[in-house]
Motif scaffolding. Structure first.
Motif, PDB file in Angstrom:
ATOM      1  N   ILE A   1       0.836  -1.195   0.000  1.00 41.31           N
ATOM      2  CA  ILE A   1       0.000   0.000   0.000  1.00 41.31           C
ATOM      3  C   ILE A   1       0.871   1.245   0.000  1.00 41.31           C
ATOM      4  CG2 ILE A   1      -0.178   0.160   2.526  1.00 41.31           C
ATOM      5  CD1 ILE A   1      -3.146   1.001   2.111  1.00 41.31           C
ATOM      6  N   ALA A   2       0.391   2.271  -0.662  1.00 36.56           N
ATOM      7  CA  ALA A   2       1.021   3.583  -0.637  1.00 36.56           C
ATOM      8  C   ALA A   2      -0.079   4.624  -0.686  1.00 36.56           C
ATOM      9  CB  ALA A   2       1.973   3.757  -1.818  1.00 36.56           C
ATOM     10  N   GLY A   3       0.168   5.775  -0.072  1.00 31.30           N
ATOM     11  CA  GLY A   3      -0.831   6.831  -0.099  1.00 31.30           C
ATOM     12  C   GLY A   3      -0.798   7.679   1.145  1.00 31.30           C
ATOM     13  N   ALA A   4      -1.802   8.522   1.273  1.00 32.55           N
ATOM     14  CA  ALA A   4      -1.858   9.465   2.386  1.00 32.55           C
ATOM     15  C   ALA A   4      -2.359   8.831   3.671  1.00 32.55           C
ATOM     16  CB  ALA A   4      -2.749  10.648   2.005  1.00 32.55           C
TER      17      ALA A   4
ATOM     18  N   ALA B   1       2.269  -0.214  -6.192  1.00 31.81           N
ATOM     19  CA  ALA B   1       1.408   0.679  -5.412  1.00 31.81           C
ATOM     20  C   ALA B   1       1.998   2.087  -5.347  1.00 31.81           C
ATOM     21  CB  ALA B   1       1.190   0.110  -4.016  1.00 31.81           C
ATOM     22  N   LYS B   2       3.246   2.202  -4.954  1.00 34.43           N
ATOM     23  CA  LYS B   2       3.875   3.519  -4.846  1.00 34.43           C
ATOM     24  C   LYS B   2       4.076   4.141  -6.228  1.00 34.43           C
ATOM     25  CE  LYS B   2       5.813   7.067  -2.869  1.00 34.43           C
ATOM     26  NZ  LYS B   2       7.078   6.967  -2.125  1.00 34.43           N
ATOM     27  N   LEU B   3       4.432   3.340  -7.206  1.00 30.16           N
ATOM     28  CA  LEU B   3       4.651   3.849  -8.560  1.00 30.16           C
ATOM     29  C   LEU B   3       3.382   4.504  -9.096  1.00 30.16           C
ATOM     30  CD1 LEU B   3       6.516   4.016 -11.080  1.00 30.16           C
ATOM     31  CD2 LEU B   3       5.570   1.821 -11.770  1.00 30.16           C
TER      32      LEU B   3
ATOM     33  N   VAL C   1      -6.270  13.401  -7.379  1.00 31.73           N
ATOM     34  CA  VAL C   1      -6.627  11.986  -7.356  1.00 31.73           C
ATOM     35  C   VAL C   1      -5.872  11.274  -6.238  1.00 31.73           C
ATOM     36  CG1 VAL C   1      -6.805   9.878  -8.713  1.00 31.73           C
ATOM     37  CG2 VAL C   1      -6.991  12.094  -9.846  1.00 31.73           C
ATOM     38  N   ALA C   2      -4.593  11.604  -6.075  1.00 27.97           N
ATOM     39  CA  ALA C   2      -3.781  10.966  -5.031  1.00 27.97           C
ATOM     40  C   ALA C   2      -4.330  11.266  -3.640  1.00 27.97           C
ATOM     41  CB  ALA C   2      -2.331  11.430  -5.144  1.00 27.97           C
ATOM     42  N   GLU C   3      -4.929  12.441  -3.457  1.00 28.24           N
ATOM     43  CA  GLU C   3      -5.511  12.778  -2.160  1.00 28.24           C
ATOM     44  C   GLU C   3      -6.764  11.957  -1.876  1.00 28.24           C
ATOM     45  OE1 GLU C   3      -6.172  16.932  -2.525  1.00 28.24           O
ATOM     46  OE2 GLU C   3      -4.085  17.497  -2.092  1.00 28.24           O
ATOM     47  N   LYS C   4      -7.385  11.484  -2.924  1.00 34.18           N
ATOM     48  CA  LYS C   4      -8.646  10.756  -2.756  1.00 34.18           C
ATOM     49  C   LYS C   4      -8.445   9.251  -2.612  1.00 34.18           C
ATOM     50  CE  LYS C   4     -13.362  10.984  -4.581  1.00 34.18           C
ATOM     51  NZ  LYS C   4     -14.248  11.665  -5.542  1.00 34.18           N
ATOM     52  N   TYR C   5      -7.264   8.760  -3.017  1.00 40.03           N
ATOM     53  CA  TYR C   5      -7.041   7.310  -3.053  1.00 40.03           C
ATOM     54  C   TYR C   5      -5.758   6.905  -2.336  1.00 40.03           C
ATOM     55  CZ  TYR C   5     -10.559   6.655  -6.764  1.00 40.03           C
ATOM     56  OH  TYR C   5     -11.711   6.596  -7.493  1.00 40.03           O
ATOM     57  N   ASN C   6      -5.850   5.860  -1.537  1.00 38.35           N
ATOM     58  CA  ASN C   6      -4.696   5.016  -1.281  1.00 38.35           C
ATOM     59  C   ASN C   6      -4.599   4.038  -2.447  1.00 38.35           C
ATOM     60  OD1 ASN C   6      -3.965   6.036   1.321  1.00 38.35           O
ATOM     61  ND2 ASN C   6      -5.691   4.892   2.193  1.00 38.35           N
ATOM     62  N   VAL C   7      -3.416   3.532  -2.721  1.00 36.58           N
ATOM     63  CA  VAL C   7      -3.246   2.549  -3.792  1.00 36.58           C
ATOM     64  C   VAL C   7      -2.702   1.263  -3.190  1.00 36.58           C
ATOM     65  CG1 VAL C   7      -2.089   1.989  -5.950  1.00 36.58           C
ATOM     66  CG2 VAL C   7      -2.871   4.321  -5.533  1.00 36.58           C
ATOM     67  N   VAL C   8      -3.384   0.171  -3.488  1.00 37.97           N
ATOM     68  CA  VAL C   8      -2.977  -1.163  -3.020  1.00 37.97           C
ATOM     69  C   VAL C   8      -2.667  -2.022  -4.229  1.00 37.97           C
ATOM     70  CG1 VAL C   8      -3.831  -3.312  -1.968  1.00 37.97           C
ATOM     71  CG2 VAL C   8      -4.246  -1.110  -0.854  1.00 37.97           C
ATOM     72  N   SER C   9      -1.568  -2.740  -4.178  1.00 34.74           N
ATOM     73  CA  SER C   9      -1.292  -3.759  -5.175  1.00 34.74           C
ATOM     74  C   SER C   9      -0.893  -5.046  -4.449  1.00 34.74           C
ATOM     75  CB  SER C   9      -0.202  -3.305  -6.145  1.00 34.74           C
ATOM     76  OG  SER C   9      -0.158  -4.176  -7.266  1.00 34.74           O
ATOM     77  N   PHE C  10      -0.570  -6.078  -5.194  1.00 38.81           N
ATOM     78  CA  PHE C  10      -0.313  -7.365  -4.552  1.00 38.81           C
ATOM     79  C   PHE C  10       0.398  -8.292  -5.522  1.00 38.81           C
ATOM     80  CE2 PHE C  10      -4.269  -7.525  -6.772  1.00 38.81           C
ATOM     81  CZ  PHE C  10      -4.449  -8.820  -7.231  1.00 38.81           C
ATOM     82  N   ASP C  11       1.073  -9.260  -4.980  1.00 44.63           N
ATOM     83  CA  ASP C  11       1.573 -10.369  -5.774  1.00 44.63           C
ATOM     84  C   ASP C  11       0.450 -11.399  -5.860  1.00 44.63           C
ATOM     85  OD1 ASP C  11       3.999  -9.170  -6.063  1.00 44.63           O
ATOM     86  OD2 ASP C  11       5.139 -10.607  -4.862  1.00 44.63           O
ATOM     87  N   PRO C  12      -0.123 -11.621  -7.047  1.00 49.79           N
ATOM     88  CA  PRO C  12      -1.185 -12.615  -7.153  1.00 49.79           C
ATOM     89  C   PRO C  12      -0.706 -14.022  -6.761  1.00 49.79           C
ATOM     90  CG  PRO C  12      -1.151 -11.199  -9.081  1.00 49.79           C
ATOM     91  CD  PRO C  12       0.103 -10.912  -8.305  1.00 49.79           C
ATOM     92  N   ARG C  13      -1.633 -14.900  -6.532  1.00 53.03           N
ATOM     93  CA  ARG C  13      -1.274 -16.279  -6.171  1.00 53.03           C
ATOM     94  C   ARG C  13      -0.270 -16.831  -7.169  1.00 53.03           C
ATOM     95  NH1 ARG C  13      -5.749 -20.393  -6.018  1.00 53.03           N
ATOM     96  NH2 ARG C  13      -6.728 -18.887  -4.605  1.00 53.03           N
ATOM     97  N   GLY C  14       0.718 -17.549  -6.639  1.00 55.54           N
ATOM     98  CA  GLY C  14       1.727 -18.169  -7.486  1.00 55.54           C
ATOM     99  C   GLY C  14       2.917 -17.288  -7.799  1.00 55.54           C
ATOM    100  N   ILE C  15       2.919 -16.058  -7.305  1.00 56.51           N
ATOM    101  CA  ILE C  15       3.908 -15.076  -7.761  1.00 56.51           C
ATOM    102  C   ILE C  15       4.665 -14.467  -6.592  1.00 56.51           C
ATOM    103  CG2 ILE C  15       4.193 -12.854  -8.956  1.00 56.51           C
ATOM    104  CD1 ILE C  15       1.550 -13.596 -10.457  1.00 56.51           C
TER     105      ILE C  15
END
Length: 490
Positions: free
Chosen positions: A77-80, A102-104, A113-127
């Protein structure tokens, strides 16, 4: 968005996630969120940049048995921290890590937009940092120089087939329990677990390339839980993985012809020919020379083909590739070898194969593959066999293929589709079919052919459409077009 690994070589989109600094404290502009999963330091080796936090989540290996064996997902996660919305991002693949994304993405969003959203990413299963698929040590199977992609005789074809069969066998040996469950449907169901863990009633989502298939699958499975959805560089929902590789070959050939024409325009810099045809002839002469005597003993025509396929994803790579070939023809193979070595580092991508081979059926009769590949090569001689050899382990895959979720089978909240006109990895025709399947969606087509438009192609028109939608939830009144970003200078 990141490199696609190929048996005996590598075709790749330009790596955008070269950020370092794992698990460092947040900057003044990125605070750790207080609610939801327990966010902390990211695992070593995940390339998570400063200001990124990570957490883990358990999900069922088999969603039909929710109380059965659990596997691990690693999230970032990255964001405010106190943003009202959360945007979940998938960078594509399948088989690519999302931890650094996420940070990228968050740092690339416009401030509002950045003020309105945190950004979450993930390594999908198997990765990666999630429970990974492994094919063991495949290094001995992917030696360089590799055999030419187009077999010169039955012996070369047999050797390539032997490698493909061994890769499939090793993947089965090392990941037998995981392989049957490496599907886009299961990955989409994992995303719903992520949504729930984040405490969100709906999933806001940004998916690139394969991530468009993942997002559209999620929307089909969970239409009432689908929020704002941006699908960028859109996959064809009607084509199987087997069929799509041949569609991609033709698009790659078209993009290569554009590259040759661009190189000809800058003949004073690269000296490869003053017309597209002359550059193409010089390219073919270079391939033949590398076949006869590989540069540095490790870069033959297959390695040059890999570099060309990589550069077709973004014209930002065109200058480096043209320079490397130009220098090689003048006696300096340093740039060519450096690029070849960089692409060769990854070898086989187990997760990408695992998803590709199980998501839908593949022919098991090699005669079918050979006939279809030869037909493709007549239209796309530079790429006809390249994708086939990457996918060839699917002809011998041990896990049974599944029936994919039919995108468009139910009404879903209409997403925003973003697409480049000459995208070689995900051709425009496929984006149009996704547009038709997802009723009410809006399609924005940009000129040019760079793969991955929103936030990463410096296209203010595309970015405006994407940002406005994320801010307001309102789609454009109608489909739209955007001009291409300027062609790169030599």
């Amino acid at each position: 968005m990141r490199p696609k690994r190929i048996v005996g070589g590598t075709a790749a989109v330009a790596g955008a996630l070269s950020l370092l600094a794992v698990g460092m404290p947040a900057t003044a502009h990125a605070a750790a969120p207080a609610a939801g999963p327990r966010w902390g330091t990211c695992p070593a080796g995940t390339d998570a940049p400063r200001g990124t936090y990570c957490s883990t989540l358990k999900v069922p290996l088999d969603h039909k048995k929710p109380d059965g064996r659990q596997i691990k997902l690693t999230l970032s996660i990255a964001g405010a921290g106190n943003a009202p919305r959360t945007l979940v991002v998938n960078p594509g693949g399948p088989g690519e890590s999302g931890i650094g994304v996420a940070k990228l993405v968050w740092s690339s969003l416009p401030q509002k937009v950045a003020e309105k959203y945190n950004v979450v990413s993930f390594d999908p299963r198997g990765i990666g940092a999630s429970t990974p698929v492994s094919c063991g040590d495949t290094g001995k199977l992917t030696k360089h120089p590799a055999l030419p992609y187009t077999p010169a005789n039955a012996g070369q074809e047999k050797k390539r087939l032997t490698v493909a069969r061994k890769v499939a066998e090793q993947c089965q040996k090392h990941s037998r329990a995981l392989l049957p469950h490496m599907t886009t449907e299961n990955a989409a169901r994992d995303m719903d677990r992520i949504r729930a863990a984040l405490g969100k009633s709906k999933l806001d989502y940004l998916g690139y390339s394969y991530g468009t298939r993942l997002g559209a699958t999620y929307a089909t499975l969970f239409p009432k839980r689908t929020g704002r959805m941006v699908l960028d560089s859109v996959m064809d929902p009607t084509a199987s993985s087997y069929t799509s590789q041949f569609q991609q070959n033709t698009a790659l050939q078209h993009r290569a012809e554009q590259f040759f024409a661009w190189t000809a325009e800058h003949d004073r810099t690269y000296h490869l020919g003053t017309s597209r045809a002359k550059v193409a002839a010089a390219w073919e002469a270079t391939r033949k020379k590398l076949d006869a005597r590989p540069a540095g003993g490790r870069a033959g025509s297959a390695e040059l083909d890999d570099l060309l396929a990589s550069a077709m994803y973004t014209d930002l790579m065109w200058g480096d590739l043209a320079r490397s070939v130009s220098d090689y023809r003048r006696g300096d193979a340093g740039g060519l070898l450096s690029a070849t070595d960089q692409l060769a580092e990854g070898g086989v991508n187990p997760a990408m194969l695992a998803y590709s081979c199980v998501d839908d059926p593949w022919p098991r009769d090699w005669k079918t593959w050979r006939a279809d590949t030869r037909a493709s090569a007549r239209k796309a001689p530079l790429f006809g066999w390249l994708n086939t050899w990457y996918s060839a382990p699917c002809a011998f895959w041990k896990a049974r293929p599944t029936t994919p979720v039919k995108i468009g089978a139910v009404k879903v909240p209409p997403p925003l589709l973003l697409q480049a006109k000459d995208d070689a990895a995900t051709p425009l025709a496929g984006a149009r079919r996704m547009h038709t399947a997802l009723k009410g969606s809006r399609l924005v087509v940009a000129g040019g052919g760079n793969h991955g438009q929103f936030l990463f192609d410096a296209n203010s028109c595309v970015d405006k459409h994407g940002s406005r939608y994320l801010l307001t939830g309102k789609l454009p009144a109608r489909d739209a077009t955007c001009p291409a970003t300027p062609a790169p200078k030599p």
